[in-house]
Design an enzyme around this catalytic site. Structure first.
Site, mmCIF file in Angstrom:
data_model
loop_
_atom_site.group_PDB
_atom_site.id
_atom_site.type_symbol
_atom_site.label_atom_id
_atom_site.label_comp_id
_atom_site.label_asym_id
_atom_site.label_seq_id
_atom_site.Cartn_x
_atom_site.Cartn_y
_atom_site.Cartn_z
ATOM 1 N N LYS A 122 0.845 -1.198 0.000
ATOM 2 C CA LYS A 122 0.000 0.000 0.000
ATOM 3 C C LYS A 122 0.872 1.238 0.000
ATOM 4 O O LYS A 122 1.707 1.406 0.883
ATOM 5 C CB LYS A 122 -0.933 -0.016 1.221
ATOM 6 C CG LYS A 122 -1.830 1.214 1.333
ATOM 7 C CD LYS A 122 -2.937 1.002 2.348
ATOM 8 C CE LYS A 122 -3.793 2.252 2.508
ATOM 9 N NZ LYS A 122 -4.904 2.031 3.465
ATOM 10 N N ASP A 227 -13.523 4.551 9.706
ATOM 11 C CA ASP A 227 -13.804 4.404 8.277
ATOM 12 C C ASP A 227 -14.264 2.970 8.033
ATOM 13 O O ASP A 227 -13.889 2.333 7.063
ATOM 14 C CB ASP A 227 -12.549 4.730 7.462
ATOM 15 C CG ASP A 227 -12.867 5.177 6.036
ATOM 16 O OD1 ASP A 227 -14.064 5.387 5.732
ATOM 17 O OD2 ASP A 227 -11.930 5.304 5.245
#
Ligand code: ADP
Ligand code: MG
Length: 396
Positions: A122, A227
């Site tokens: 990532k 989130d």
């Protein structure tokens, strides 16, 4: 989608990497690094830096800017390559494959290790959106405006790595945190798909309860995901759940904790209702008395004492990771401002310069053999930033 042509890594000479690294060093204190400074940091003989710079420019690893003075800045791609090369040198990865995810503030690629294991990398890209307005509104980057995207992306990676590791150690279903460098986090590849792609479940009740219990268990550990939604929950064919994406997590003692917690719960409720036509028998997540043995397996101690708002020393895991309370505050402020800005005017600020980068994108074996970080370069670099532990190879 962005393309990451790692072949370029193979063709860069040692001196070219030296100049690329010198540019990165210069960006500690300069948005555009003066050409002479690059030259000085790189320590190459007359015109040496310029000659090497041409290759870096050609591959869009640096960008030339002469609006104020003759200078260069590192591009996203240049930063990507420095991090990837470090991971290659550490023996962690040998090649970069296809892009498997693109978030608002990250790109995710499949990468392959020496043993052929496929993992996920990532690359954090804070400052990609909502950047200009944030910068003008707030002062938290006042002293760092020159390189805030590097700094913030690196902080996000450090935080994500530290949390993923700690959550994993506490038995949460998260990817295995393998390593990190600069703005990159290397983790295990999760099988399955983001829940948002799933049209039907065999057992929506089980999935729903598992997910709600995760939210509750996180809170028992002093944390709120912030989130937690169908994009950040992975589910496989056996309907096993894995949660991902942690850079925005906050403590239950955060001033907006209740709102964040409710929002996470609400997201799951809404999604299960709409997508699977599922409504739980009772509106509340399981009470403590209803938790099963499996739920109780872990002790519920706060993951990170300081994030949980306790006084005193950092929890060991956090201390070991190098992620500080101050780092947390900087990221929290960034997230708040970015959200505020999203609701403002939709200005998207600085766009990714990688969009126009062409390249071949395959599982190519890399044969880069330079050292991790040229420490000789580092030691002659510009005046240090306390918290930028760049010369500390291990902990980046
Ligand atoms: P962002 O912060 O940009 O939302 P995420 O961590 O949520 O980034 O990742 C974006 C997407 O990439 C996810 O929705 C998922 O599809 C994919 N992804 C991320 N991490 C992994 C992983 N470890 N294994 C498999 N897919 C992943
Ligand atoms: Mg996400």
């Amino acid at each position: 989608k962005m393309k990451l042509d790692v072949n370029v890594l193979r063709y860069l000479s040692k001196d070219e990497f030296r100049v690329l690294t010198a540019t990165e060093m210069g960006m500690k204190n300069h948005e555009i690094v003066p050409a002479e400074l690059v030259e000085r940091i790189a320590g190459l003989r007359n015109g040496g830096a310029y000659k090497n710079m041409k290759t870096l420019l050609k591959h869009k690893l640096v960008h030339h800017d002469s609006t104020k003075y003759d200078g260069y800045r590192l591009t996203n791609l240049g930063y990507d390559y420095l991090a990837i090369k470090t991971m290659v040198n550490r023996g962690l990865i040998t090649g970069v494959g296809r892009q498997i995810g693109v978030g608002k503030e990250s790109d995710i690629f499949e990468v392959v290790g020496e043993d052929g294991r496929v993992m996920a990398l990532k690359l954090h890209r804070l400052g990609r959106t909502s950047f200009r307005a944030v910068k003008s509104k707030r002062d938290y980057l006042k002293h760092r405006s020159s390189f805030n995207w590097l700094y913030l992306s690196r902080l996000a990676a450090l935080k994500e790595y530290a949390f993923m590791k700690a959550l994993g150690e506490h038995g949460f279903p998260v990817p295995e945190a393998i390593d990190w460098n600069r703005h990159c986090v290397l983790m295990s590849l999760v099988s399955g798909y983001p829940l948002v792609q799933v049209k039907e479940l065999n057992n929506p009740q089980l999935a729903f309860e598992t997910i709600m219990n995760l939210i509750v268990r996180l809170a028992e550990h002093g944390l709120i995901h912030c989130d937690f939604n169908e994009f950040n929950i992975m589910i496989d064919d056996s309907e096993n759940i894995t949660m991902i994406d942690f850079p925005q997590m906050v403590s239950v003692s955060h001033k907006n904790a209740q709102m964040y917690f409710d929002r996470d719960v609400e997201c799951i409720f809404k999604f299960f209702g709409k997508r699977f036509n599922y409504a739980p028998p009772t509106a509340a997540p399981k009470k403590e008395s209803e938790l099963t043995d499996e739920d109780a397996e872990d002790d519920g101690r706060p993951i990170f004492e300081d994030v949980a708002g306790h006084e005193g020393a950092l929890d060991q895991e956090l201390a070991a990771s190098g992620f500080t309370k101050q780092n947390q505050q900087v990221l929290e402020q960034y997230v708040e401002n970015a959200e505020e800005n999203d609701n403002d005017d939709g200005e998207d600020g600085v766009s990714s310069e990688n969009d126009d980068v062409e390249g071949v994108n395959g599982l190519e074996r890399l044969t880069v053999s330079d050292e991790d970080e040229p420490s000789t370069v580092v030691s002659t670099a510009v005046e240090g930033e306390g918290e930028d532990r760049r010369s500390d190879g291990q902990s980046q």
